[in-house]
Enzyme design. Structure first.
Site, PDB file in Angstrom:
ATOM      1  CG  HIS A 108       7.265  -2.377   1.893  1.00 17.38           C
ATOM      2  ND1 HIS A 108       7.184  -1.320   2.780  1.00 17.38           N
ATOM      3  CD2 HIS A 108       6.040  -2.960   1.902  1.00 17.38           C
ATOM      4  CE1 HIS A 108       5.970  -1.262   3.287  1.00 17.38           C
ATOM      5  NE2 HIS A 108       5.249  -2.251   2.785  1.00 17.38           N
ATOM      6  CG  MET A 143      -2.015  -1.087   1.096  1.00 16.51           C
ATOM      7  SD  MET A 143      -3.533  -0.724   2.013  1.00 16.51           S
ATOM      8  CE  MET A 143      -2.909  -0.559   3.669  1.00 16.51           C
ATOM      9  CG  LEU A 164       7.357   0.917  -1.140  1.00 15.52           C
ATOM     10  CD1 LEU A 164       8.071   0.380  -2.370  1.00 15.52           C
ATOM     11  CD2 LEU A 164       6.303  -0.065  -0.659  1.00 15.52           C
ATOM     12  N   GLY A 222       4.876 -10.353   3.641  1.00 13.54           N
ATOM     13  CA  GLY A 222       5.651 -10.368   4.870  1.00 13.54           C
ATOM     14  C   GLY A 222       4.981 -11.181   5.962  1.00 13.54           C
ATOM     15  CD  GLN A 223       7.638 -15.742   7.739  1.00  8.49           C
ATOM     16  OE1 GLN A 223       8.199 -15.622   8.833  1.00  8.49           O
ATOM     17  NE2 GLN A 223       7.933 -16.712   6.890  1.00  8.49           N
ATOM     18  CE  LYS A 224       4.482  -5.049  10.077  1.00  8.53           C
ATOM     19  NZ  LYS A 224       3.200  -4.720  10.779  1.00  8.53           N
ATOM     20  CG  ASP A 225       0.856  -7.460   7.830  1.00  6.81           C
ATOM     21  OD1 ASP A 225       0.340  -6.840   8.775  1.00  6.81           O
ATOM     22  OD2 ASP A 225       1.605  -6.920   7.000  1.00  6.81           O
TER      23      ASP A 225
END
Length: 333
Positions: A37, A30, A33, A151-154
């Protein structure tokens, strides 16, 4: 020498007209960056290879923002985003307008996230995951990638995208990339820019809590490993007997707890850090702390074995942040 910037494409037709060989890898964003990212883009570059194509999408999706959320406030920094994408190895930036993604207005038919989408983030932000999956599905159709990276953060978002791709037979490989953190542990996020200096200090409690939970699990696993390696000799049995029944019983209980790697102990270790941060100035306001099965994001019990996700969400000031780490139960027992 000036670095050549990738083209900024506004329509799917422009994107489809780009010549390339090999695989297309897409990183959906979104905008706003940051290094997290950039790590996704660099990983995409490696997977696509020299002959493949890496496309970064930049689209602030109105469907995944609630009535009281920060759609208008969300940063829009396309020129800077193109620079970051170029430095990380992107071949093109696809930045469509709302009319390109949703011609004729908001779609009447949408992807529904199902029960997993109603938990944790979904409970706090009703409809968020329906909007997220709808735009991901649209962008997969528009960009036609072989590989899509997230990303694994989400973590809950990643799990739902993987489920959608599997359930609806999307011909794409979904790759999760580990969370990128600042040197002090704070997970990189576009929303970090909203934090004041003191708020950022409080926000560090999110990662510290997760690390405390992980460390508690590691300590229990180490104790279990030592206990299991101890020889079951007559001398050891006699030594335990000399301690008395109460001491021997306590020793046996400690070993059994360590062997189980109790999820409740992991939760308690993390919660202690968060409770302390709740008294800071400014305070951390906890939304949830959860230890869940990555398959469906339901809470795990103390008999759980295998992978789990320790996840946290909280507000500091007006900024809501999320973080998580993967953990493994029973790996050393």
């Amino acid at each position: 020498m000036n670095r050549q910037l990738p083209p900024v494409l506004r329509t799917a037709d422009e994107l489809h007209g780009l010549p390339f060989k090999g695989r297309r890898a897409v990183v959906m964003t979104m905008g706003a960056l940051h290094e997290g990212h950039a790590t996704l883009v660099r990983t995409a570059r490696e997977l696509a290879g020299d002959e493949g194509q890496v496309v970064v999408t930049v689209f602030v999706n109105p469907l995944q923002f609630g009535a009281n959320e920060d759609l208008d406030r969300y940063p829009r920094t396309l020129d800077a985003d193109v620079e970051v994408a170029a430095a990380a190895g992107a071949d093109a930036v696809f930045a469509p307008g709302v009319d390109e993604v949703y011609p004729g207005g908001e779609p009447q038919v949408r992807i529904t996230a199902g029960p997993m989408g109603e938990r944790l983030e979904g409970a706090t932000r009703p409809g968020h995951f329906d909007g997220m999956l709808t735009v991901v599905a649209k962008l997969l159709h528009l960009t036609r990638p072989d590989t899509a990276l997230f990303g694994q953060k989400d973590a809950q978002q990643l799990a739902l995208i993987r489920r959608m791709v599997r359930d609806l037979n999307f011909p794409v490989e979904v790759v999760g990339v580990p969370t990128v953190r600042e040197s002090d542990g704070l997970a990189l996020s576009s929303r970090n820019r909203y934090l004041s200096g003191t708020e950022r200090e409080t926000a560090l409690a999110l990662s510290r809590a997760l690390f405390a939970g992980r460390d508690r699990l590691a300590a229990q696993a180490a104790l279990a490993a030592r206990a299991s390696s101890a020889p079951a000799t007559d001398e050891r049995a006699a030594a335990l007997a000399k301690m008395g029944e109460a001491r021997a019983s306590a020793d046996a209980h400690a070993v059994s707890v360590a062997a189980a790697g109790l999820p409740s102990a992991v939760r308690s270790a993390a919660l202690a850090v968060l409770n302390e941060a709740a008294t800071a100035e400014p305070p951390l306001v906890l939304d949830y702390l959860a230890l869940v099965d990555p398959a469906d994001f339901t809470e795990v019990g103390d008999d759980h074995r295998g992978p789990a996700v320790l996840a946290v969400a909280a507000k500091v000031g007006t900024t809501r942040l999320i973080d998580n780490i993967p953990v493994e139960f029973g790996a050393h027992t």
